[in-house]
Design a protein around this motif. Structure first.
Motif, PDB file in Angstrom:
ATOM      1  N   ARG A 245       0.830  -1.203   0.000  1.00 23.16           N
ATOM      2  CA  ARG A 245       0.000   0.000   0.000  1.00 23.16           C
ATOM      3  C   ARG A 245       0.871   1.262   0.000  1.00 23.16           C
ATOM      4  N   VAL A 246       1.923   1.240   0.799  1.00 23.41           N
ATOM      5  CA  VAL A 246       2.854   2.371   0.808  1.00 23.41           C
ATOM      6  C   VAL A 246       3.522   2.500  -0.559  1.00 23.41           C
ATOM      7  N   GLU A 247       3.955   1.378  -1.115  1.00 20.89           N
ATOM      8  CA  GLU A 247       4.610   1.396  -2.415  1.00 20.89           C
ATOM      9  C   GLU A 247       3.693   1.996  -3.484  1.00 20.89           C
ATOM     10  N   GLN A 248       2.437   1.548  -3.515  1.00 20.08           N
ATOM     11  CA  GLN A 248       1.490   2.059  -4.507  1.00 20.08           C
ATOM     12  C   GLN A 248       1.244   3.551  -4.322  1.00 20.08           C
ATOM     13  N   THR A 249       1.227   4.007  -3.085  1.00 20.96           N
ATOM     14  CA  THR A 249       1.014   5.436  -2.819  1.00 20.96           C
ATOM     15  C   THR A 249       2.178   6.272  -3.320  1.00 20.96           C
ATOM     16  N   LEU A 250       3.392   5.827  -3.038  1.00 18.03           N
ATOM     17  CA  LEU A 250       4.563   6.601  -3.442  1.00 18.03           C
ATOM     18  C   LEU A 250       4.748   6.615  -4.957  1.00 18.03           C
ATOM     19  N   ARG A 251       4.290   5.571  -5.639  1.00 20.37           N
ATOM     20  CA  ARG A 251       4.414   5.539  -7.097  1.00 20.37           C
ATOM     21  C   ARG A 251       3.586   6.642  -7.757  1.00 20.37           C
ATOM     22  N   GLN A 252       2.619   7.169  -7.050  1.00 15.82           N
ATOM     23  CA  GLN A 252       1.748   8.193  -7.606  1.00 15.82           C
ATOM     24  C   GLN A 252       2.345   9.602  -7.509  1.00 15.82           C
ATOM     25  N   ILE A 253       3.455   9.770  -6.791  1.00 14.83           N
ATOM     26  CA  ILE A 253       3.990  11.117  -6.569  1.00 14.83           C
ATOM     27  C   ILE A 253       4.623  11.722  -7.819  1.00 14.83           C
ATOM     28  N   PRO A 254       5.507  11.019  -8.539  1.00 14.34           N
ATOM     29  CA  PRO A 254       6.105  11.646  -9.724  1.00 14.34           C
ATOM     30  C   PRO A 254       5.040  11.943 -10.781  1.00 14.34           C
TER      31      PRO A 254
END
Length: 239
Positions: A15-24
């Motif tokens: 869940r953390v990984e999927q969230t951070l992938r949305q930042i760039p």
């Protein structure tokens, strides 16, 4: 951006990984996210690799996120920013983590938009995330123009390829910070190109010559045996 995420719960880790992938944004290079379920595994990587950000759970069965945070502050020359992401939300826990060197503290269950905003804020404070405005950066007599991907010395252009420019820009943006070979390869070479150590070594050699990265000009590009490279500013007295 190279980020390490530590959490012993696989579902929460994803869940953390999927969230951070949305930042760039779509125009930016995707982040490289490395996920760890054991603190010891992350610590082993920290001894030989470079990360721009750590997102750490506190409670793990082997080595706690707080212990890793303290290790980075005690043993790393230029420790990366750290965000604690944990269900421990007592005031004393927050104070302990911040006093140990954490850059921010997010309680679980986290809200994705809040986590993205806090991550971006931490990276901006550390100069790791560029603003929307194009940057022109000056280092002694060298001027980097991100819009044109060009470097000039005292107004005279220096002929660099795009990859040479981006590699040089990375080195100067991380002055005095050791950068591992893996970190540089992940940022500037495709997997197919990473077949030997020669491409990176060749580019480092060219940059030394083209940019004059010598003590006489105020720079020292050091090879760290078994790890990577570090660019340092040196004074005339040192040179």
């Amino acid at each position: 951006m190279r980020v390490a995420i530590l959490d012993d719960e696989p579902a929460e880790l994803r869940r953390v990984e999927q969230t951070l992938r949305q930042i760039p944004s779509a125009s930016e290079q995707p982040w490289t996210l490395h996920c760890f379920e054991r603190g010891e595994d992350l610590l082993r990587q920290l001894r030989r690799e470079t990360f721009d950000l750590l997102v750490l759970d506190w409670q793990l069965p082997d080595l706690s996120g707080l212990a890793i945070l303290r290790w980075t502050r005690e043993h790393m020359e230029a420790p990366p920013p750290v965000i604690m992401l944990t269900s421990r939300d007592g005031e004393s826990d927050i104070v302990q983590a911040l006093n140990s060197g954490a850059d921010d503290y997010v309680s679980k269950p986290f809200r994705p938009n809040e986590l993205k905003a806090r991550v971006s804020a931490v990276l901006r404070r550390h100069g790791l995330q560029k603003s929307a405005a194009t940057e022109v950066l000056i280092f002694n007599d060298l001027t980097f123009d991100d819009a044109e991907l060009t470097v000039t010395r005292a107004g005279s252009p220096i002929n660099l390829t795009e990859r040479e420019y981006r590699l040089a820009r990375c080195l100067f943006a991380n002055l005095a910070r050791p950068l591992s070979r893996e970190y540089l390869y992940e940022r500037f070479w495709t997997h197919e190109e990473m077949v030997s150590s020669r491409p990176l070594d060749t580019h480092i050699y060219r940059l030394r010559n083209k940019l004059g990265l010598t003590p006489e000009r105020g720079w020292q590009l050091l090879t760290i045996y078994g790890y990577g490279y570090r660019l340092e500013s040196v004074s005339a007295a040192t040179a």
